[in-house]
Design a protein around this motif. Structure first.
Motif, mmCIF file in Angstrom:
data_model
loop_
_atom_site.group_PDB
_atom_site.id
_atom_site.type_symbol
_atom_site.label_atom_id
_atom_site.label_comp_id
_atom_site.label_asym_id
_atom_site.label_seq_id
_atom_site.Cartn_x
_atom_site.Cartn_y
_atom_site.Cartn_z
ATOM 1 N N VAL A 194 -2.305 -5.441 0.001
ATOM 2 C CA VAL A 194 -3.133 -4.379 -0.009
ATOM 3 C C VAL A 194 -2.705 -3.371 -0.717
ATOM 4 O O VAL A 194 -1.864 -2.293 -0.719
ATOM 5 C CB VAL A 194 -3.215 -3.815 1.201
ATOM 6 C CG1 VAL A 194 -3.508 -3.495 1.427
ATOM 7 C CG2 VAL A 194 -3.246 -5.073 2.869
ATOM 8 N N GLY A 195 -2.842 -3.648 -2.330
ATOM 9 C CA GLY A 195 -2.113 -2.811 -3.318
ATOM 10 C C GLY A 195 -1.903 -3.455 -4.630
ATOM 11 O O GLY A 195 -1.763 -5.029 -4.485
ATOM 12 N N GLU A 218 -9.537 -0.026 -0.108
ATOM 13 C CA GLU A 218 -8.315 0.165 0.277
ATOM 14 C C GLU A 218 -8.271 1.469 0.891
ATOM 15 O O GLU A 218 -7.421 2.383 1.086
ATOM 16 C CB GLU A 218 -7.268 0.080 -0.933
ATOM 17 C CG GLU A 218 -7.013 -1.342 -0.838
ATOM 18 C CD GLU A 218 -6.214 -2.345 -2.051
ATOM 19 O OE1 GLU A 218 -5.639 -0.288 -2.600
ATOM 20 O OE2 GLU A 218 -6.173 -2.599 -2.539
ATOM 21 N N THR A 266 1.065 3.954 1.572
ATOM 22 C CA THR A 266 1.489 4.375 2.916
ATOM 23 C C THR A 266 2.470 4.041 3.690
ATOM 24 O O THR A 266 2.168 4.095 4.611
ATOM 25 C CB THR A 266 -0.001 4.107 3.867
ATOM 26 O OG1 THR A 266 -0.430 3.590 4.000
ATOM 27 C CG2 THR A 266 -1.562 5.588 3.261
ATOM 28 N N ASN A 267 3.284 2.541 3.493
ATOM 29 C CA ASN A 267 4.386 1.989 3.033
ATOM 30 C C ASN A 267 5.572 2.434 3.576
ATOM 31 O O ASN A 267 6.131 2.501 2.437
ATOM 32 C CB ASN A 267 3.714 0.374 3.407
ATOM 33 C CG ASN A 267 5.093 -0.179 3.774
ATOM 34 O OD1 ASN A 267 6.178 0.297 4.859
ATOM 35 N ND2 ASN A 267 5.239 -1.396 3.583
ATOM 36 N N SER A 324 -4.126 2.218 6.537
ATOM 37 C CA SER A 324 -3.352 2.841 6.008
ATOM 38 C C SER A 324 -2.583 1.702 7.200
ATOM 39 O O SER A 324 -2.549 0.977 8.028
ATOM 40 C CB SER A 324 -3.184 4.718 6.709
ATOM 41 O OG SER A 324 -3.135 4.641 8.255
ATOM 42 N N HIS A 326 0.625 -0.948 0.328
ATOM 43 C CA HIS A 326 -0.061 0.410 0.043
ATOM 44 C C HIS A 326 1.280 1.430 -0.473
ATOM 45 O O HIS A 326 1.937 1.444 0.628
ATOM 46 C CB HIS A 326 -0.729 -0.081 1.634
ATOM 47 C CG HIS A 326 -1.782 0.380 1.312
ATOM 48 N ND1 HIS A 326 -1.984 2.093 1.472
ATOM 49 C CD2 HIS A 326 -3.325 1.130 1.013
ATOM 50 C CE1 HIS A 326 -3.035 3.016 1.475
ATOM 51 N NE2 HIS A 326 -3.928 1.943 0.533
#
Length: 319
Positions: A106-107, A260, A83-84, A264, A81
């Motif tokens: 997640v992404g 999603e 936000t990582n 976060s 994701h």
């Protein structure tokens, strides 16, 4: 079915699934030495530097599995994701740490597939729908992990039978079935459906090497599938947790999202101590060392195969 050379090193066709706050070096190393893929999320390590230390420790223990025996692979789960903020540094740790399998979640994994493939790493992607599976396949992954209804933690909603068959029709790469597998019969069923490997998380929560506290392990052992609830309060994504834990959660901690957009990595990491669990709690009746659990699963798998062969032989005789 799409198998790779490391699958020949597995005692049973299974992955000990990566679980937040549960999968650590002890569980992973023991799983690898026992003959299943040992997996953990990179964010379980406090930093990318600690991730490097964890991998070094796990590999050292895997190297001493026994004369003439090669340990099963280590798999690291990378949340891809946007936000990582640790993704790049965790990826470098994975590439330098001799990891053979990466599981993305997640992404889109597109940005990291190339470097991982250049290093000979097998890339699997968590997916919860055929749409997600197609996107992952287009991104170049080697396999998909099907999050079906009943998976612990981040979960899916699709029926395991329908999802596995639909995915196999779409994709000739590796297919891993996650959700509700608790024993050798379930592993065999996954294989019959067309999956290459089964994903077991909940059974490994209730192991002596798990990072889960004693009360959490006891809750998993005591629960039935009726005691598992699906919520978006933890990360914004649908997740299965023990109802006992959820009753003590402040309703204000989570949003009402199931996409999603509500997720976060900071939100994920702020909700520590979550009692995630899947429907396979109904097949988890005691806490065992990882090696004993894998031996039990192996025995159950052999017994399930024998029952299936006996039933097929009886049907032939009756025809």
């Amino acid at each position: 079915m799409a198998l790779t050379e490391w699958t020949d090193r597995l005692r049973i066709p299974a992955i000990a699934a990566p679980m937040t706050d549960v999968s650590g070096p002890d569980l992973v190393a023991e799983a690898c030495c026992a003959g299943v893929v040992g997996a953990f999320p990179s964010h379980n390590a406090a930093s990318s530097s600690e991730l490097e230390r964890w991998l070094a420790e796990i590999n050292e223990r895997r190297a001493h599995v026994g004369t003439g025996t090669q340990a099963a692979p280590v798999a690291v789960n990378l949340v891809v994701h946007p936000t990582n903020s640790r993704l790049d540094s965790d990826l470098r740790a994975v590439l330098s740490g001799g990891v053979e399998v990466v599981i993305t979640s997640v992404g889109s994994p597109r940005s990291i597939v190339g470097p991982l493939h250049d290093a000979g790493v097998t890339v699997l992607a968590d997916v919860a729908s055929i749409h997600h599976a197609r996107r992952a396949i287009d991104a170049g992954v080697d396999g998909v992990v099907l999050l079906t209804a009943g998976a612990g933690g981040q979960t899916g909603w699709a029926n395991a039978f329908a999802f596995t068959r639909a995915a196999r029709d779409e994709f000739d790469g590796m297919v891993v079935l996650a959700g509700g597998v608790s024993d050798g019969a379930g592993i065999l069923a996954a294989r019959v459906l067309g999956a290459d490997l089964a994903y077991l998380g909940t059974r490994f929560i209730a192991t002596t090497e798990s990072l889960a506290p004693a009360a959490y392990r006891a809750g998993v052992v005591a629960a039935s599938l009726d005691d598992v609830a699906t919520t978006t309060q933890v990360t914004g994504l649908a997740a299965n947790v023990l109802s006992e834990w959820l009753r003590g959660v402040d309703p204000a901690m989570g949003g009402g999202h199931d996409s999603e957009a509500g997720f976060s990595v900071d939100r994920l990491l702020s909700q520590r101590g979550v009692w995630a669990a899947g429907h396979s709690v109904s097949g988890t009746d005691r806490v065992l060392p990882v090696a004993e659990l894998v031996a039990l699963l192996d025995r159950e798998l052999r017994e399930a195969r024998s029952r299936l062969l006996a039933a097929a032989f009886t049907q032939v005789e009756n025809d």
